[in-house]
Design a protein around this motif. Structure first.
Motif, PDB file in Angstrom:
ATOM      1  N   GLU A  23       0.838  -1.204   0.000  1.00 17.02           N
ATOM      2  CA  GLU A  23       0.000   0.000   0.000  1.00 17.02           C
ATOM      3  C   GLU A  23       0.870   1.250   0.000  1.00 17.02           C
ATOM      4  O   GLU A  23       0.567   2.240  -0.670  1.00 17.02           O
ATOM      5  CB  GLU A  23      -0.937   0.004   1.204  1.00 17.02           C
ATOM      6  CG  GLU A  23      -2.038  -1.027   1.130  1.00 17.02           C
ATOM      7  CD  GLU A  23      -2.968  -0.832  -0.046  1.00 17.02           C
ATOM      8  OE1 GLU A  23      -3.316   0.320  -0.368  1.00 17.02           O
ATOM      9  OE2 GLU A  23      -3.331  -1.852  -0.661  1.00 17.02           O
ATOM     10  N   GLY A  24       1.941   1.204   0.764  1.00 17.67           N
ATOM     11  CA  GLY A  24       2.857   2.333   0.824  1.00 17.67           C
ATOM     12  C   GLY A  24       3.530   2.605  -0.507  1.00 17.67           C
ATOM     13  O   GLY A  24       3.715   3.766  -0.894  1.00 17.67           O
ATOM     14  N   ILE A  25       3.893   1.557  -1.211  1.00 14.65           N
ATOM     15  CA  ILE A  25       4.509   1.722  -2.536  1.00 14.65           C
ATOM     16  C   ILE A  25       3.526   2.386  -3.485  1.00 14.65           C
ATOM     17  O   ILE A  25       3.889   3.320  -4.214  1.00 14.65           O
ATOM     18  CB  ILE A  25       4.999   0.356  -3.069  1.00 14.65           C
ATOM     19  CG1 ILE A  25       6.200  -0.117  -2.242  1.00 14.65           C
ATOM     20  CG2 ILE A  25       5.341   0.449  -4.555  1.00 14.65           C
ATOM     21  CD1 ILE A  25       6.556  -1.578  -2.447  1.00 14.65           C
ATOM     22  N   ARG A  26       2.277   1.935  -3.462  1.00 10.61           N
ATOM     23  CA  ARG A  26       1.247   2.563  -4.306  1.00 10.61           C
ATOM     24  C   ARG A  26       1.096   4.046  -3.968  1.00 10.61           C
ATOM     25  O   ARG A  26       1.035   4.894  -4.859  1.00 10.61           O
ATOM     26  CB  ARG A  26      -0.094   1.854  -4.135  1.00 10.61           C
ATOM     27  CG  ARG A  26      -0.188   0.570  -4.867  1.00 10.61           C
ATOM     28  CD  ARG A  26      -1.627   0.037  -4.868  1.00 10.61           C
ATOM     29  NE  ARG A  26      -1.568  -1.395  -4.987  1.00 10.61           N
ATOM     30  CZ  ARG A  26      -1.876  -2.258  -4.037  1.00 10.61           C
ATOM     31  NH1 ARG A  26      -2.328  -1.855  -2.886  1.00 10.61           N
ATOM     32  NH2 ARG A  26      -1.770  -3.550  -4.238  1.00 10.61           N
ATOM     33  N   ALA A  27       1.027   4.336  -2.684  1.00  8.58           N
ATOM     34  CA  ALA A  27       0.859   5.719  -2.244  1.00  8.58           C
ATOM     35  C   ALA A  27       2.064   6.565  -2.643  1.00  8.58           C
ATOM     36  O   ALA A  27       1.926   7.692  -3.121  1.00  8.58           O
ATOM     37  CB  ALA A  27       0.644   5.780  -0.735  1.00  8.58           C
ATOM     38  N   ALA A  28       3.249   6.014  -2.446  1.00  4.74           N
ATOM     39  CA  ALA A  28       4.470   6.749  -2.762  1.00  4.74           C
ATOM     40  C   ALA A  28       4.562   7.036  -4.261  1.00  4.74           C
ATOM     41  O   ALA A  28       4.871   8.160  -4.670  1.00  4.74           O
ATOM     42  CB  ALA A  28       5.697   5.964  -2.297  1.00  4.74           C
ATOM     43  N   GLU A  29       4.289   6.026  -5.072  1.00  3.35           N
ATOM     44  CA  GLU A  29       4.362   6.225  -6.520  1.00  3.35           C
ATOM     45  C   GLU A  29       3.315   7.223  -6.993  1.00  3.35           C
ATOM     46  O   GLU A  29       3.598   8.065  -7.847  1.00  3.35           O
ATOM     47  CB  GLU A  29       4.231   4.892  -7.239  1.00  3.35           C
ATOM     48  CG  GLU A  29       5.470   4.032  -7.061  1.00  3.35           C
ATOM     49  CD  GLU A  29       5.347   2.650  -7.675  1.00  3.35           C
ATOM     50  OE1 GLU A  29       4.214   2.180  -7.925  1.00  3.35           O
ATOM     51  OE2 GLU A  29       6.413   2.033  -7.897  1.00  3.35           O
ATOM     52  N   ALA A  30       2.116   7.143  -6.431  1.00  6.79           N
ATOM     53  CA  ALA A  30       1.057   8.077  -6.820  1.00  6.79           C
ATOM     54  C   ALA A  30       1.424   9.512  -6.453  1.00  6.79           C
ATOM     55  O   ALA A  30       1.062  10.451  -7.157  1.00  6.79           O
ATOM     56  CB  ALA A  30      -0.267   7.684  -6.156  1.00  6.79           C
ATOM     57  N   GLY A  31       2.158   9.668  -5.366  1.00  6.02           N
ATOM     58  CA  GLY A  31       2.561  10.994  -4.917  1.00  6.02           C
ATOM     59  C   GLY A  31       3.899  11.454  -5.466  1.00  6.02           C
ATOM     60  O   GLY A  31       4.386  12.523  -5.111  1.00  6.02           O
ATOM     61  N   GLY A  32       4.524  10.632  -6.293  1.00  4.80           N
ATOM     62  CA  GLY A  32       5.817  10.991  -6.863  1.00  4.80           C
ATOM     63  C   GLY A  32       6.985  10.816  -5.918  1.00  4.80           C
ATOM     64  O   GLY A  32       8.058  11.359  -6.147  1.00  4.80           O
ATOM     65  N   HIS A  33       6.794  10.044  -4.880  1.00  2.34           N
ATOM     66  CA  HIS A  33       7.852   9.820  -3.883  1.00  2.34           C
ATOM     67  C   HIS A  33       8.609   8.534  -4.228  1.00  2.34           C
ATOM     68  O   HIS A  33       8.466   7.500  -3.577  1.00  2.34           O
ATOM     69  CB  HIS A  33       7.259   9.748  -2.475  1.00  2.34           C
ATOM     70  CG  HIS A  33       6.450  10.940  -2.119  1.00  2.34           C
ATOM     71  ND1 HIS A  33       7.009  12.173  -1.882  1.00  2.34           N
ATOM     72  CD2 HIS A  33       5.112  11.101  -1.967  1.00  2.34           C
ATOM     73  CE1 HIS A  33       6.057  13.039  -1.597  1.00  2.34           C
ATOM     74  NE2 HIS A  33       4.895  12.409  -1.649  1.00  2.34           N
ATOM     75  N   ILE A  34       9.411   8.625  -5.257  1.00  8.32           N
ATOM     76  CA  ILE A  34      10.095   7.460  -5.804  1.00  8.32           C
ATOM     77  C   ILE A  34      11.046   6.826  -4.792  1.00  8.32           C
ATOM     78  O   ILE A  34      11.121   5.598  -4.675  1.00  8.32           O
ATOM     79  CB  ILE A  34      10.853   7.839  -7.099  1.00  8.32           C
ATOM     80  CG1 ILE A  34       9.883   8.466  -8.109  1.00  8.32           C
ATOM     81  CG2 ILE A  34      11.558   6.629  -7.694  1.00  8.32           C
ATOM     82  CD1 ILE A  34       8.661   7.641  -8.433  1.00  8.32           C
ATOM     83  N   GLN A  35      11.772   7.639  -4.046  1.00  9.04           N
ATOM     84  CA  GLN A  35      12.724   7.098  -3.066  1.00  9.04           C
ATOM     85  C   GLN A  35      11.998   6.305  -1.979  1.00  9.04           C
ATOM     86  O   GLN A  35      12.456   5.234  -1.579  1.00  9.04           O
ATOM     87  CB  GLN A  35      13.574   8.207  -2.442  1.00  9.04           C
ATOM     88  CG  GLN A  35      14.620   7.705  -1.467  1.00  9.04           C
ATOM     89  CD  GLN A  35      15.612   6.723  -2.086  1.00  9.04           C
ATOM     90  OE1 GLN A  35      15.961   6.841  -3.262  1.00  9.04           O
ATOM     91  NE2 GLN A  35      16.064   5.755  -1.318  1.00  9.04           N
ATOM     92  N   ALA A  36      10.878   6.801  -1.505  1.00  7.77           N
ATOM     93  CA  ALA A  36      10.111   6.076  -0.487  1.00  7.77           C
ATOM     94  C   ALA A  36       9.634   4.730  -1.036  1.00  7.77           C
ATOM     95  O   ALA A  36       9.677   3.712  -0.330  1.00  7.77           O
ATOM     96  CB  ALA A  36       8.930   6.913  -0.012  1.00  7.77           C
ATOM     97  N   ALA A  37       9.204   4.715  -2.289  1.00  6.47           N
ATOM     98  CA  ALA A  37       8.772   3.453  -2.911  1.00  6.47           C
ATOM     99  C   ALA A  37       9.938   2.478  -2.999  1.00  6.47           C
ATOM    100  O   ALA A  37       9.775   1.285  -2.701  1.00  6.47           O
ATOM    101  CB  ALA A  37       8.185   3.729  -4.299  1.00  6.47           C
ATOM    102  N   ARG A  38      11.106   2.970  -3.374  1.00  7.63           N
ATOM    103  CA  ARG A  38      12.293   2.104  -3.453  1.00  7.63           C
ATOM    104  C   ARG A  38      12.630   1.511  -2.089  1.00  7.63           C
ATOM    105  O   ARG A  38      12.946   0.320  -1.977  1.00  7.63           O
ATOM    106  CB  ARG A  38      13.490   2.900  -3.960  1.00  7.63           C
ATOM    107  CG  ARG A  38      13.465   3.173  -5.426  1.00  7.63           C
ATOM    108  CD  ARG A  38      14.724   3.899  -5.862  1.00  7.63           C
ATOM    109  NE  ARG A  38      14.595   4.310  -7.242  1.00  7.63           N
ATOM    110  CZ  ARG A  38      15.057   5.440  -7.731  1.00  7.63           C
ATOM    111  NH1 ARG A  38      15.702   6.304  -6.954  1.00  7.63           N
ATOM    112  NH2 ARG A  38      14.897   5.744  -8.998  1.00  7.63           N
ATOM    113  N   GLU A  39      12.597   2.348  -1.066  1.00 13.45           N
ATOM    114  CA  GLU A  39      12.913   1.868   0.277  1.00 13.45           C
ATOM    115  C   GLU A  39      11.955   0.762   0.702  1.00 13.45           C
ATOM    116  O   GLU A  39      12.383  -0.255   1.263  1.00 13.45           O
ATOM    117  CB  GLU A  39      12.846   3.019   1.276  1.00 13.45           C
ATOM    118  CG  GLU A  39      13.963   4.025   1.130  1.00 13.45           C
ATOM    119  CD  GLU A  39      13.773   5.241   2.020  1.00 13.45           C
ATOM    120  OE1 GLU A  39      12.849   5.257   2.872  1.00 13.45           O
ATOM    121  OE2 GLU A  39      14.555   6.193   1.859  1.00 13.45           O
ATOM    122  N   MET A  40      10.678   0.950   0.433  1.00 12.24           N
ATOM    123  CA  MET A  40       9.701  -0.059   0.843  1.00 12.24           C
ATOM    124  C   MET A  40       9.872  -1.350   0.060  1.00 12.24           C
ATOM    125  O   MET A  40       9.648  -2.437   0.601  1.00 12.24           O
ATOM    126  CB  MET A  40       8.280   0.494   0.745  1.00 12.24           C
ATOM    127  CG  MET A  40       7.980   1.462   1.878  1.00 12.24           C
ATOM    128  SD  MET A  40       6.300   2.066   1.895  1.00 12.24           S
ATOM    129  CE  MET A  40       6.484   3.544   0.883  1.00 12.24           C
TER     130      MET A  40
END
Length: 105
Positions: A76-93
């Protein structure tokens, strides 16, 4: 701010995303995951697009021995991060998810 002060704010009815995220984060920092998890779950209920709350929830769930729930939170966090443009957060998760698949992870 310590957990006692934050808990008092919550008891007075000041329930919101930042308060829940702050409480969850502080309890996680103290490694009191059983207390952190419900606050982080409330935080993502307030805002399902809050990638940082999902990431911290996943970490707390993983640390408390709930790897499947942690995987779900990370997803869920990856989806949220990608939707918000937070690529680094998605990578970390994604990295945290992969660690769950390792023996002893």
């Amino acid at each position: 701010m310590d957990t006692e002060a934050l808990e008092k704010m919550l008891a007075r009815g000041q329930d919101n995303l930042l308060l829940r995220f702050g409480l969850g984060g502080e309890y996680a920092r103290l490694r009191q995951y059983d207390k952190a998890i419900p606050h982080l779950q409330a935080a993502v209920a307030f805002d399902p697009h809050h990638a940082a709350a999902w990431k911290l929830l996943g970490q707390a769930l993983a640390a408390s021995g709930h790897p499947e729930e942690a995987r779900g939170a990370y997803q869920e966090g990856i989806r949220a991060a990608e939707a918000g443009g937070h690529i680094q957060a998605a990578r970390e998760m994604r990295v945290f998810q992969k660690r769950l698949d390792k023996p002893g992870g």
